[in-house]
Scaffold this motif. Structure first.
Motif, PDB file in Angstrom:
ATOM      1  N   ASN A 163      -3.855   7.961   3.146  1.00  0.00           N
ATOM      2  CA  ASN A 163      -3.475   6.630   3.594  1.00  0.00           C
ATOM      3  C   ASN A 163      -4.605   5.613   3.377  1.00  0.00           C
ATOM      4  O   ASN A 163      -4.716   4.631   4.100  1.00  0.00           O
ATOM      5  CB  ASN A 163      -3.082   6.677   5.080  1.00  0.00           C
ATOM      6  N   ASP A 164      -5.442   5.831   2.368  1.00  0.00           N
ATOM      7  CA  ASP A 164      -6.618   4.992   2.146  1.00  0.00           C
ATOM      8  C   ASP A 164      -6.250   3.550   1.802  1.00  0.00           C
ATOM      9  O   ASP A 164      -6.966   2.610   2.175  1.00  0.00           O
ATOM     10  CB  ASP A 164      -7.483   5.586   1.034  1.00  0.00           C
ATOM     11  N   GLY A 199      -6.668  10.590   7.606  1.00  0.00           N
ATOM     12  CA  GLY A 199      -6.599  12.055   7.559  1.00  0.00           C
ATOM     13  C   GLY A 199      -5.182  12.524   7.304  1.00  0.00           C
ATOM     14  O   GLY A 199      -4.490  12.034   6.413  1.00  0.00           O
ATOM     15  N   THR A 200      -4.740  13.484   8.094  1.00  0.00           N
ATOM     16  CA  THR A 200      -3.378  14.032   7.995  1.00  0.00           C
ATOM     17  C   THR A 200      -2.634  13.764   9.293  1.00  0.00           C
ATOM     18  O   THR A 200      -3.137  14.058  10.374  1.00  0.00           O
ATOM     19  CB  THR A 200      -3.407  15.539   7.724  1.00  0.00           C
ATOM     20  N   LYS A 201      -1.456  13.186   9.183  1.00  0.00           N
ATOM     21  CA  LYS A 201      -0.665  12.821  10.368  1.00  0.00           C
ATOM     22  C   LYS A 201       0.686  13.527  10.310  1.00  0.00           C
ATOM     23  O   LYS A 201       1.426  13.407   9.336  1.00  0.00           O
ATOM     24  CB  LYS A 201      -0.457  11.304  10.396  1.00  0.00           C
ATOM     25  N   TYR A 259       0.851  -1.179   0.000  1.00  0.00           N
ATOM     26  CA  TYR A 259       0.000   0.000   0.000  1.00  0.00           C
ATOM     27  C   TYR A 259       0.891   1.235   0.000  1.00  0.00           C
ATOM     28  O   TYR A 259       2.060   1.190   0.376  1.00  0.00           O
ATOM     29  CB  TYR A 259      -0.915   0.006   1.235  1.00  0.00           C
ATOM     30  N   LYS A 260       0.369   2.356  -0.446  1.00  0.00           N
ATOM     31  CA  LYS A 260       1.160   3.578  -0.538  1.00  0.00           C
ATOM     32  C   LYS A 260       0.359   4.755   0.016  1.00  0.00           C
ATOM     33  O   LYS A 260      -0.865   4.711   0.123  1.00  0.00           O
ATOM     34  CB  LYS A 260       1.566   3.857  -1.985  1.00  0.00           C
ATOM     35  N   ASN A 272       4.325   3.711   8.975  1.00  0.00           N
ATOM     36  CA  ASN A 272       3.814   2.775   7.959  1.00  0.00           C
ATOM     37  C   ASN A 272       2.596   1.982   8.448  1.00  0.00           C
ATOM     38  O   ASN A 272       2.258   0.938   7.882  1.00  0.00           O
ATOM     39  CB  ASN A 272       4.918   1.817   7.501  1.00  0.00           C
ATOM     40  N   SER A 273       1.956   2.466   9.516  1.00  0.00           N
ATOM     41  CA  SER A 273       0.730   1.867  10.080  1.00  0.00           C
ATOM     42  C   SER A 273       0.963   0.530  10.779  1.00  0.00           C
ATOM     43  O   SER A 273       0.021  -0.055  11.317  1.00  0.00           O
ATOM     44  CB  SER A 273      -0.358   1.697   9.001  1.00  0.00           C
TER      45      SER A 273
END
Length: 374
Positions: free
Chosen positions: A140-141, A166-168, A97-98, A203-204
């Motif tokens: 980050n969807d 959102g924005t991190k 994922y990107k 990177n979650s």
């Protein structure tokens, strides 16, 4: 008789002035000019992840504006941006994922070629840098899609426990190396490699350590104004003298006689104390020269000694040479005061500056402290 003395003295003075004028030399020096510059770069990023190398490569770009304070140090505001990638592998299944980001940083730039080799015109310059800033992640969807997919197949496993949306904004550190090919005084083309470290949530995924990404960039840099200028200066050449070559004119008998003990009290002696490269320690052989100076000063209490330190300008950086020249002069002065008891007020200690002419044509001899007693 007095008239003859005056004429003879005038002739000697005029001859000395003429010789001094012949010894003057013109020298062209390159002087650094502080300046602003702009920079544009494009390249690729590899995000560190639990997968094979090359799977997480993504495009990368950077723009910057900087200021060079001197030949060695500068500051740069850089904005790095585009895309990062992550991967989650489970039981042979791999999901990538990107997401996108913008990362402004303030970088301290150090030019190693000038620090090590001194400032001069070069085709290639290289250095290191380090900085701090913020990474602003968004879009980050795709990570959410992977998380939902994993949860649907294996509900007991939370595939991306640190997922964000959102924005991190995350604090980051940065360091790297660069090399530039100088096309002309203002324009250069170069490469840059930098490493960036962030919080584990970038990177979650949760790995209980820092997340990293690495950028390789190529680009151009353009100076907003002149970066250097050349100046022509006139410097006097130093003519070596020894006590054995000293003569004087006896004003009573009006004849030239060799130096005697009486003359030694009135005229200078010189001793050159040589050092090995990059050293300030005085060898036993050179220590004898300092003893000669000390003996003369003790026999002639009205005399003083001028001690001037030098270093070979062809070796090392100018800042290193200036420091060595000062340390060499001080080393000789310390021996005279500590070992031989010469009063410090009888010592005039100096060292070369960056405009000083080298006293010898042979490079090795310029690693010296010259002592002249008057």
């Amino acid at each position: 008789m007095k008239l003859r003395n005056i004429i003879l003295s005038s002739t000697i003075i005029l001859s000395s002035l003429a010789a001094g004028a012949q010894n003057e030399q013109e020298k062209t020096e390159l002087t650094f000019v502080p300046h602003w510059y702009i920079q544009g770069q494009f390249g690729a990023q590899e995000t560190l992840g639990e997968t094979s190398f090359g799977r997480l490569i993504s495009p990368n770009a950077q723009i910057g504006v900087g200021y060079r304070f001197n030949p060695y140090i500068g500051l740069r505001l850089a904005v790095n941006a585009w895309q990062s990638k992550g991967a989650f592998e489970l039981e042979g299944s791999s999901n990538t994922y990107k997401w996108n980001y913008v990362a402004p940083t303030i970088d301290v730039m150090a030019d190693l070629t000038n620090i090590i080799g001194g400032y001069k015109e070069r085709c290639i310059s290289a250095g290191i840098f380090a900085g701090v800033g913020a990474n602003i992640g968004f879009s980050n969807d795709e990570a959410l899609d992977v998380k939902n997919k994993l949860m649907a197949h294996q509900p007991a496993i939370d595939g991306l426990p640190l997922y964000w949306d959102g924005t991190k904004v995350k604090f980051m550190g940065k360091f790297g190396i660069y090399a530039d090919y100088n096309i002309n005084s203002r324009l250069s083309a170069g490469i840059e490699l930098n490493a960036n470290m962030l919080h584990d949530a970038y990177n979650s995924k949760q790995a209980h350590n820092l997340d990293w990404y690495f950028n390789g960039l190529v680009g151009v840099k353009y100076a907003l104004g002149k970066t250097s200028e050349k100046k022509t200066v006139v410097v006097p050449a130093i003519a070596p003298t020894t006590v054995h070559d000293t003569v004087y004119v006896d004003r009573v008998v009006e004849k030239e006689v060799p130096c005697t003990n009486k003359a030694e009290k009135r005229y200078a002696i010189r001793r050159d104390v040589f050092f090995t490269i990059s050293k300030t320690k005085i060898s036993d052989k050179e220590m004898q020269k300092i003893e000669d100076v000390a003996d003369f000063l003790k026999k002639n209490p009205e005399s003083n000694v001028f001690i001037t330190g030098y270093a070979d300008k062809g070796t090392g950086s100018m800042s290193l040479n200036l420091r060595l020249s000062k340390q060499r002069a001080n080393a000789v002065a310390n021996i005279l005061t500590d070992k031989y008891g010469i009063a410090s007020e009888r010592l005039i200690v100096e060292s070369m500056d960056k405009h000083a002419e080298q006293p010898f044509t042979e490079a090795a001899k310029n690693r010296v402290a010259i002592c002249i007693v008057e």
